[in-house]
Design an enzyme around this catalytic site. Structure first.
Site, PDB file in Angstrom:
ATOM      1  N   ASN A   1       0.845  -1.199   0.000  1.00  0.00           N
ATOM      2  CA  ASN A   1       0.000   0.000   0.000  1.00  0.00           C
ATOM      3  C   ASN A   1       0.877   1.245   0.000  1.00  0.00           C
ATOM      4  OD1 ASN A   1       0.608  -0.855   2.685  1.00  0.00           O
ATOM      5  ND2 ASN A   1      -1.063   0.343   3.527  1.00  0.00           N
TER       6      ASN A   1
ATOM      7  N   GLU B   1       0.383   5.229   0.520  1.00  0.00           N
ATOM      8  CA  GLU B   1      -0.570   6.256   0.956  1.00  0.00           C
ATOM      9  C   GLU B   1      -0.125   7.640   0.485  1.00  0.00           C
ATOM     10  OE1 GLU B   1      -1.093   5.646   5.206  1.00  0.00           O
ATOM     11  OE2 GLU B   1      -2.319   3.853   4.782  1.00  0.00           O
TER      12      GLU B   1
ATOM     13  N   CYS C   1      -3.974   0.589  -2.632  1.00  0.00           N
ATOM     14  CA  CYS C   1      -3.821  -0.617  -1.822  1.00  0.00           C
ATOM     15  C   CYS C   1      -2.744  -1.534  -2.400  1.00  0.00           C
ATOM     16  CB  CYS C   1      -5.123  -1.403  -1.771  1.00  0.00           C
ATOM     17  SG  CYS C   1      -6.439  -0.643  -0.817  1.00  0.00           S
TER      18      CYS C   1
ATOM     19  N   GLU D   1      -2.866  -4.723  -3.071  1.00  0.00           N
ATOM     20  CA  GLU D   1      -3.335  -5.640  -4.112  1.00  0.00           C
ATOM     21  C   GLU D   1      -3.357  -4.949  -5.473  1.00  0.00           C
ATOM     22  OE1 GLU D   1      -4.644  -4.938  -1.212  1.00  0.00           O
ATOM     23  OE2 GLU D   1      -5.824  -6.575  -0.386  1.00  0.00           O
TER      24      GLU D   1
ATOM     25  N   CYS E   1      -9.969  -5.115   0.079  1.00  0.00           N
ATOM     26  CA  CYS E   1     -11.095  -4.177   0.143  1.00  0.00           C
ATOM     27  C   CYS E   1     -11.952  -4.352  -1.121  1.00  0.00           C
ATOM     28  CB  CYS E   1     -10.599  -2.739   0.289  1.00  0.00           C
ATOM     29  SG  CYS E   1     -10.063  -1.997  -1.268  1.00  0.00           S
TER      30      CYS E   1
ATOM     31  N   CYS F   1     -10.386  -3.295  -4.478  1.00  0.00           N
ATOM     32  CA  CYS F   1      -9.402  -4.283  -4.949  1.00  0.00           C
ATOM     33  C   CYS F   1     -10.089  -5.546  -5.449  1.00  0.00           C
ATOM     34  CB  CYS F   1      -8.413  -4.615  -3.834  1.00  0.00           C
ATOM     35  SG  CYS F   1      -7.276  -3.263  -3.489  1.00  0.00           S
TER      36      CYS F   1
END
Ligand code: THU
Length: 132
Positions: free
Chosen positions: A42, A44, A53, A55, A88, A91
């Protein structure tokens, strides 16, 4: 690469996460059908919505490297969580775009316990191209 090695790679990748705002590190190790493993973490941003993210980082990297739909075998996702860490919903939708229904998703927790589900199990009734 076996399931345990893929999970171990995802656990190592957490160290590369850029997550100064949530302090929530995620590693995703994406296994392609040719045996290549593609790394994702991830990433940010101070503008929180710009966060990517782990993934999606891995899937987008695979596409950038020339992989196509149908080339995807499995992904292991690792975080420092007590419960299994599931991708999530954004993703999941990205995984559905490129993975077959039997694509394997290896959910792990901070103890490296593993729960394997198929993409179809993770995303039932997925939105895909629908006939009109
Ligand atoms: N995150 C992931 O990388 N993957 C997931 O499936 C869940 C959430 C990241 C996004 C953000 O950087 C942090 O975890 C907290 O939501």
């Amino acid at each position: 690469m076996n399931q345990q090695q893929l999970v171990e790679r995802a656990r190592q990748l957490k160290e590369n996460a850029y997550s100064p705002y949530s302090n929530f590190r995620v590693g995703a190790a994406l296994l392609m059908k040719d045996g290549t493993v593609i790394d994702g973490v991830n990433v940010e941003n101070v503008s929180f919505g710009a966060t990517n993210c782990a993934e999606r980082t891995a899937v987008f990297t695979a596409i950038a490297q020339g992989y196509k739909k149908g080339d995807f075998e499995a992904v292991a996702v690792s975080g420092d969580t007590v419960d299994f860490l599931p991708p999530c919903s954004i993703c999941r939708q990205v995984l559905v775009e490129f993975g077959d229904p039997d694509f394997k998703v290896l959910l792990t927790n901070g103890n490296a316990d593993v729960k394997e589900v198929t993409l179809e199990e993770l995303v039932p009734l997925a939105f895909t191209e629908l006939e009109m």
